[in-house]
Structures are given as C-alpha cells and as structure tokens.
Design a protein around this motif. Structure first.
Motif, mmCIF file in Angstrom:
data_model
loop_
_atom_site.group_PDB
_atom_site.id
_atom_site.type_symbol
_atom_site.label_atom_id
_atom_site.label_comp_id
_atom_site.label_asym_id
_atom_site.label_seq_id
_atom_site.Cartn_x
_atom_site.Cartn_y
_atom_site.Cartn_z
ATOM 1 N N PRO A 1 34.558 33.343 51.340
ATOM 2 C CA PRO A 1 34.027 33.438 49.969
ATOM 3 C C PRO A 1 33.923 34.871 49.458
ATOM 4 C CG PRO A 1 32.298 32.809 51.524
ATOM 5 C CD PRO A 1 33.592 32.694 52.257
ATOM 6 N N GLU A 2 33.588 35.808 50.345
ATOM 7 C CA GLU A 2 33.444 37.199 49.901
ATOM 8 C C GLU A 2 34.794 37.758 49.435
ATOM 9 O OE1 GLU A 2 31.677 39.431 53.028
ATOM 10 O OE2 GLU A 2 29.713 38.472 52.868
ATOM 11 N N LEU A 3 35.835 37.514 50.215
ATOM 12 C CA LEU A 3 37.158 38.012 49.839
ATOM 13 C C LEU A 3 37.662 37.295 48.589
ATOM 14 C CD1 LEU A 3 39.523 39.871 50.502
ATOM 15 C CD2 LEU A 3 40.468 38.053 51.951
ATOM 16 N N TYR A 4 37.432 36.003 48.515
ATOM 17 C CA TYR A 4 37.850 35.232 47.342
ATOM 18 C C TYR A 4 37.184 35.780 46.080
ATOM 19 C CZ TYR A 4 38.745 31.229 44.278
ATOM 20 O OH TYR A 4 39.157 30.430 43.234
ATOM 21 N N ASN A 5 35.882 36.014 46.160
ATOM 22 C CA ASN A 5 35.145 36.550 45.004
ATOM 23 C C ASN A 5 35.614 37.964 44.660
ATOM 24 O OD1 ASN A 5 33.614 34.226 44.742
ATOM 25 N ND2 ASN A 5 31.972 34.974 46.069
ATOM 26 N N TYR A 6 35.945 38.737 45.685
ATOM 27 C CA TYR A 6 36.430 40.100 45.430
ATOM 28 C C TYR A 6 37.759 40.063 44.670
ATOM 29 C CZ TYR A 6 37.785 44.945 46.204
ATOM 30 O OH TYR A 6 38.170 46.249 46.017
ATOM 31 N N PHE A 7 38.635 39.128 45.053
ATOM 32 C CA PHE A 7 39.902 38.973 44.330
ATOM 33 C C PHE A 7 39.635 38.617 42.867
ATOM 34 C CE2 PHE A 7 43.154 37.881 47.926
ATOM 35 C CZ PHE A 7 42.914 39.115 48.488
ATOM 36 N N GLU A 8 38.647 37.767 42.631
ATOM 37 C CA GLU A 8 38.322 37.385 41.256
ATOM 38 C C GLU A 8 37.758 38.572 40.473
ATOM 39 O OE1 GLU A 8 35.868 33.827 41.091
ATOM 40 O OE2 GLU A 8 37.734 32.700 40.775
ATOM 41 N N GLU A 9 36.930 39.352 41.133
ATOM 42 C CA GLU A 9 36.361 40.538 40.482
ATOM 43 C C GLU A 9 37.456 41.529 40.093
ATOM 44 O OE1 GLU A 9 33.513 42.158 43.159
ATOM 45 O OE2 GLU A 9 32.202 40.400 43.115
ATOM 46 N N GLU A 10 38.444 41.636 40.939
ATOM 47 C CA GLU A 10 39.556 42.556 40.674
ATOM 48 C C GLU A 10 40.594 41.943 39.733
ATOM 49 O OE1 GLU A 10 40.132 45.791 41.698
ATOM 50 O OE2 GLU A 10 38.032 45.723 42.337
ATOM 51 N N GLU A 11 40.318 40.704 39.278
ATOM 52 C CA GLU A 11 41.194 39.985 38.350
ATOM 53 C C GLU A 11 42.622 39.896 38.892
ATOM 54 O OE1 GLU A 11 40.784 41.971 34.613
ATOM 55 O OE2 GLU A 11 38.827 41.079 34.214
ATOM 56 N N LEU A 12 42.714 39.563 40.169
ATOM 57 C CA LEU A 12 44.009 39.406 40.817
ATOM 58 C C LEU A 12 44.639 38.088 40.396
ATOM 59 C CD1 LEU A 12 45.504 41.185 42.983
ATOM 60 C CD2 LEU A 12 44.757 39.490 44.655
ATOM 61 N N ASP A 13 45.908 38.127 40.055
ATOM 62 C CA ASP A 13 46.631 36.916 39.654
ATOM 63 C C ASP A 13 46.972 36.116 40.911
ATOM 64 O OD1 ASP A 13 48.185 34.944 38.628
ATOM 65 O OD2 ASP A 13 49.698 36.249 37.725
ATOM 66 N N VAL A 14 46.109 35.153 41.204
ATOM 67 C CA VAL A 14 46.262 34.366 42.429
ATOM 68 C C VAL A 14 47.578 33.604 42.443
ATOM 69 C CG1 VAL A 14 45.307 32.467 43.776
ATOM 70 C CG2 VAL A 14 43.785 34.158 42.780
ATOM 71 N N SER A 15 47.968 33.072 41.277
ATOM 72 C CA SER A 15 49.181 32.258 41.229
ATOM 73 C C SER A 15 50.418 33.069 41.599
ATOM 74 C CB SER A 15 49.359 31.650 39.837
ATOM 75 O OG SER A 15 49.515 32.669 38.858
ATOM 76 N N GLU A 16 50.386 34.373 41.369
ATOM 77 C CA GLU A 16 51.550 35.206 41.651
ATOM 78 C C GLU A 16 51.849 35.252 43.144
ATOM 79 O OE1 GLU A 16 53.228 39.719 40.793
ATOM 80 O OE2 GLU A 16 51.070 39.391 40.942
ATOM 81 N N TRP A 17 50.829 35.514 43.955
ATOM 82 C CA TRP A 17 51.087 35.661 45.382
ATOM 83 C C TRP A 17 50.922 34.349 46.148
ATOM 84 C CZ3 TRP A 17 47.173 34.595 48.856
ATOM 85 C CH2 TRP A 17 45.879 34.552 48.350
ATOM 86 N N ALA A 18 49.934 33.546 45.817
ATOM 87 C CA ALA A 18 49.687 32.313 46.576
ATOM 88 C C ALA A 18 50.850 31.338 46.439
ATOM 89 C CB ALA A 18 48.390 31.662 46.112
ATOM 90 N N SER A 19 51.373 31.196 45.244
ATOM 91 C CA SER A 19 52.489 30.284 45.022
ATOM 92 C C SER A 19 53.714 30.728 45.814
ATOM 93 C CB SER A 19 52.820 30.217 43.531
ATOM 94 O OG SER A 19 53.924 29.375 43.306
ATOM 95 N N SER A 20 53.991 32.025 45.799
ATOM 96 C CA SER A 20 55.147 32.544 46.539
ATOM 97 C C SER A 20 54.961 32.378 48.044
ATOM 98 C CB SER A 20 55.361 34.023 46.198
ATOM 99 O OG SER A 20 56.421 34.561 46.945
ATOM 100 N N TRP A 21 53.764 32.680 48.543
ATOM 101 C CA TRP A 21 53.486 32.512 49.973
ATOM 102 C C TRP A 21 53.775 31.081 50.415
ATOM 103 C CZ3 TRP A 21 48.644 35.143 52.484
ATOM 104 C CH2 TRP A 21 48.701 36.527 52.284
ATOM 105 N N LEU A 22 53.322 30.122 49.604
ATOM 106 C CA LEU A 22 53.448 28.716 49.994
ATOM 107 C C LEU A 22 54.853 28.174 49.770
ATOM 108 C CD1 LEU A 22 50.074 27.374 48.550
ATOM 109 C CD2 LEU A 22 50.620 27.805 50.952
ATOM 110 N N ARG A 23 55.533 28.658 48.748
ATOM 111 C CA ARG A 23 56.869 28.134 48.425
ATOM 112 C C ARG A 23 57.930 28.515 49.447
ATOM 113 N NH1 ARG A 23 58.395 26.517 43.106
ATOM 114 N NH2 ARG A 23 56.706 26.655 41.591
ATOM 115 N N TYR A 24 57.893 29.746 49.945
ATOM 116 C CA TYR A 24 59.039 30.280 50.677
ATOM 117 C C TYR A 24 58.716 30.690 52.114
ATOM 118 C CZ TYR A 24 60.648 30.430 45.864
ATOM 119 O OH TYR A 24 60.966 30.080 44.565
#
Length: 323
Positions: free
Chosen positions: A211-234
């Motif tokens: 949860p801490e890392l997840y919240n930190y990503f949100e605070e930094e306004e990281l585009d989750v769909s950009e990296w998570a989708s690529s990680w899972l797709r390929y």
C-alpha cells in the motif's frame, strides 16, 4: 531471406550439435552445477525414439544452458513433437509451410528495420544479436506473422517479443514457429476485455500487498496504465535486460499456466525494487519501470510463488464465514 531446411543435427542456438560441445566449452571448465545440468538435458534430447518433455520442463525450471536453450524451447512450446519417428518429415513440412508464407509488407518492413536498428544502437555494447543478420530475420518473421494474422496490427513490442528467439535459434523457420506460438498466446490474453481485467486485478493485488508504494505512485501521479499494461502484455520482454528475459522465459515455458503466474512475478519485481522506487521522483520511477535493472530471476520467481501463496491465504481468510 533464403535458408536451408532444418536438419536433425542442427543446433538451435550455437554452432554445436545437441550432443556435442564446442571447443571453447571444453577449454572453459564450466561450473559443476552447469555441467550436470547440461548432461541432464543432453540425456533427454539425445533420445532416439521419444523426448520426455516432462523431464525438460523439470530441468528448465532451474535454467537452460545458453547453447541448447533454443532446442529445448521448441519442445516446451510444442513446435517440436516428442515422438521422433517422423521428426525429419515434420521439420521439412514446417519449413516448406514457412517458405510459402508471403513475407512482403513494405510498410511493416520499414518500421521493423527502423525499430531493430534503433534497438541495436541502444544496446550496442550488451546486445546478443548479430547486427549483420538480425534485421533480415526480424523483417521476414514479423512480416510473415502480420500477413498470416490479419487481425494483428504491427507494434514495436513485437520486436521485443521476437528478440529472444532470434538470439537462441539459428534457423529462421524455428524463430517464426516459436514466435508465432507465443505471440498468439499473448494476443489472446491481451484482448481488450482480458487485459483490462488483468490490469485491474494486478493493481488490486499491488494495493493490498504494498500500500505504501502504491500510494506513493499515486502521489507522484504515475501513469499506471503505461507500465502495468506493458508488463502484463509482453511478459516483460520490453522492460527486462535480455539475459533476464531469457532466464525468466526458461521458467515460464516450463509451466502450464505462465500467463496466470506472470502477475505474481511482476509483483515480486515491485517488492524487490520497493526501497529504490520510493527514493525516486516521477520521471525517474517511470524510467526504472520501463527499463528494469538486471536481477536474479531465480529469487524473483521464488518470491512470486511466496506472493501467490500469500494472496491465496488472504483471500481465503476474507472469504471464510465468520463464527
């Protein structure tokens, strides 16, 4: 690109036979564990009647020696049949079928060559590809795949997915056959509904475990769909260094459910990098997630098994009726 049909004695990843060793390997005195592992694989691969794929899977979970990786992958992916009674006939038919595929696609060819050349420039020092032959192989294989699968649109990610096969196999037909098997699996698992559900499930696990890392990503306004989708797709083909991809895919191809297991590997990588990521700002986090450092894949996979068990226990606890 013209090529000779594969023969039963052709090695897939180095100019040595499955049963033989190169002169450099004889001089190098490989570690005892590596030697024993190679002997285990050789014993299975040299069978004249039937290749025990279950044994190959068992051995592959601990890694495959570089010089026979391509040969083993062909069996794990189902490109080569375990029954060797019609081995040459089957290889000849596969080769002729590949030769008949139209490999002309001007638009795709141009994009493939540009992407491959950029990749070679970017990875010049550590690249495992032959810069003289690789562009032709990529162009032929990917154009053949696009022409045979009209529903598939060209993506630069296809280069990343194809790269391990170009590295590990000498014969262009083998590269195509293995690439096609994997690309079809990834295409099916990455259809719009599937990939959206997989990303949502992955993020749910991420939020629950870290949860801490997840919240930190949100605070930094990281585009989750950009990296998570690529990680899972390929299967991290775009993000991990090539040696790490090869090691990870050794494990995956030995599994019956690697697509289902893959999200837990992604979570294990996040947990492994957690402290480093929390010290970075948005642009630096993005760079790390899109260009992951080399890591010990054996440890990551072990952690992934632990994470899967941890999630199963948590979900079992929440689903159990309360007294």
């Amino acid at each position: 690109m013209s090529q000779s049909p594969p023969t039963s004695s052709e090695s897939s990843s180095a100019a040595v036979s499955v049963s033989g060793s190169s002169p450099s390997r004889r001089r190098a005195s490989p570690p005892l564990h590596s030697t024993l592992l190679r002997e285990d694989f050789d014993e299975v691969l040299e069978s004249e009647v039937f290749v025990d794929v279950n044994k190959l899977r068992k051995f592959a979970r601990h890694g495959i020696p570089d010089e026979i990786r391509g040969e083993v992958w062909k069996y794990l992916l189902g490109v080569e049949k375990p029954d060797r009674s019609n081995e040459f006939t089957q290889r000849r038919a596969r080769y002729e079928s590949y030769q008949d595929i139209d490999k002309d696609n001007v638009e795709v060819s141009k994009r493939v060559r540009g992407e491959v050349n950029r990749y070679l420039m970017r990875t010049k020092k550590e690249s495992l590809l032959d810069p003289h032959t690789a562009p032709d192989i990529f162009e032929a294989v990917i154009c053949a795949y696009i022409n045979c699968h009209n529903h598939v649109e060209y993506s630069p990610a296809l280069i990343s997915v194809c790269t391990p096969f170009v590295i590990t196999m000498q014969n262009e037909c083998d590269v195509y056959s293995c690439f096609e098997r994997l690309a079809n699996v990834l295409s099916e698992s990455s259809q719009d509904n599937n990939i959206n559900k997989r990303v949502a499930q992955f993020l749910s696990y991420f939020r629950m475990l870290m949860p801490e890392l997840y919240n930190y990503f949100e605070e930094e306004e990281l585009d989750v769909s950009e990296w998570a989708s690529s990680w899972l797709r390929y299967l991290l083909a775009k993000e991990l260094p090539t040696p790490s991809v090869l090691s990870l895919w050794d494990v995956y191809f030995a599994m019956p459910d690697y697509i289902e297991f893959h999200p837990f590997v992604c979570l294990a990588i996040l947990r492994h990098l957690k402290d480093s990521l929390e010290d970075l700002e948005q642009s630096e986090i993005r760079s790390m997630l899109l260009r992951l450092p080399k890591m010990n894949i054996s440890r990551i996979v072990s952690q992934a098994y632990n994470i899967r068990s941890e999630i199963q226990v948590r979900y079992s606890a929440t689903m159990s009726p309360r007294s």
